[in-house]
Enzyme design. Structure first.
Site, PDB file in Angstrom:
ATOM      1  CG  ASP A 197      -2.128   0.982   1.017  1.00 17.86           C
ATOM      2  OD1 ASP A 197      -2.435   1.323  -0.142  1.00 17.86           O
ATOM      3  OD2 ASP A 197      -2.720   1.393   2.022  1.00 17.86           O
TER       4      ASP A 197
ATOM      5  CG  ASP B  84      -3.993  -1.729  -3.555  1.00 17.41           C
ATOM      6  OD1 ASP B  84      -4.891  -1.810  -4.414  1.00 17.41           O
ATOM      7  OD2 ASP B  84      -4.217  -1.457  -2.363  1.00 17.41           O
TER       8      ASP B  84
ATOM      9  CG  ASP C 234     -12.081   1.161   2.236  1.00 18.02           C
ATOM     10  OD1 ASP C 234     -11.884  -0.041   1.999  1.00 18.02           O
ATOM     11  OD2 ASP C 234     -13.062   1.790   1.790  1.00 18.02           O
TER      12      ASP C 234
END
Length: 290
Positions: free
Chosen positions: A78, A117, A264
């Site tokens: 991330d 991601d 999130d």
């Protein structure tokens, strides 16, 4: 090889509903979210990864269901979003972790999404970090090929609003997509299935024209019932989408890869929460789209 997708009896929403039977939201969360097949995410929080994966896959195999697992532990995880940062400390540590992950599945059937991601984050990495990450992803695919021959592996290709299709095709190929079963789209995001299939088809067109192959793709529909409002971090007014199923407008499968109601991060309607924390009020509103 199985009779359908596995429903995790100890998911966040299932555990919350069981612990709060008197809550007025519990029945709706149990019936509309907890009872649906969803992926389980594995990372450092899983502890002994071999034991954790083996237990989960074994439980699914015992009832002839197909488990969906997400490996989320790559170093520098991330890098752009930041809310879910972390990961294994070194490439060597990651190789050991992902090897144990694959070995724990063994010959049993499974679907594994490798590192959400990880290809979309390239803009936040140096060229050296990109090369290192590609090596880790290619190594992961090799581990699953050799140690988990009945596992379908998917590299993650982000979402329609993040990286252009031709660029994502380049990222996928560099990470070893030729050796993967396919790629995943829309993980933890909100774009409609139609937007995702258009993007997936465009990626495949680029893969075909530039590299000479295409791959099947899956779409995360867990929270895309109302589409995206342009925000990715706990936006309000979103809704659960189509339940896990094979096929779907060009996709190989529609899957619930994110658990509806899981935060999130400390943002939006999840202010004050940590990424991955189950928020019953967010889950409840997501059932009805408000």
């Amino acid at each position: 090889m199985t009779s359908g997708f596995y429903t995790d009896p100890s998911s966040g929403p299932a555990a919350w509903a069981a612990a709060n039977p008197g809550d007025g939201r519990a029945a709706a969360i149990r019936d509309n979210i907890a009872s649906r097949p969803m992926a389980r995410w594995f990372g450092a929080w899983s502890g002994d990864i071999g034991a954790a994966v083996g237990s989960y896959v074994g439980a699914a195999d015992a009832v002839d269901k197909l488990p969906v697992l997400i490996a989320y532990n790559i170093p520098g995880r991330d890098a752009c979003g930041g809310h879910s940062g972390g990961g294994a400390g070194t490439p060597a540590a990651y190789q050991a972790w992902i090897s144990a992950f694959a070995s724990a599945i063994g010959s049993r059937p499974a679907l594994v999404v490798i590192e959400p991601d990880s290809l979309g984050d390239f803009s936040c990495l140096s060229q050296a970090q990109i090369a290192e990450r590609n090596g880790m992803l290619r190594g992961a695919l090799t581990q699953f090929r050799d140690r988990a021959p009945n596992t379908w592996t998917y590299l993650d290709a982000g979402n329609p609003a993040w990286i252009g299709a031709a660029t994502m095709a380049q990222h996928l190929d560099g990470a070893g997509a030729r050796e993967a079963h396919g790629f995943s789209l829309n993980i933890s995001n909100y774009f409609t299935t139609g937007e995702n299939t258009a993007y997936g088809n465009a990626i495949n067109s680029a893969l075909s024209s530039t590299y000479g192959y295409t791959k099947p793709y899956v779409v995360d529909t867990s929270r895309n019932g109302n589409g995206s409002n342009g925000q990715w971090c706990n936006p309000g007014g979103r809704r659960i989408g189509a339940v896990s199923q094979t096929g779907g407008g060009g996709a190989e499968m529609l899957l619930w890869l994110k658990t509806p109601g899981e935060s999130d991060g400390n943002c939006g309607v999840g202010g004050g929460s940590a990424a991955g924390q189950f928020l019953p009020e967010v889950a409840y509103k997501m059932i009805y789209g408000y």
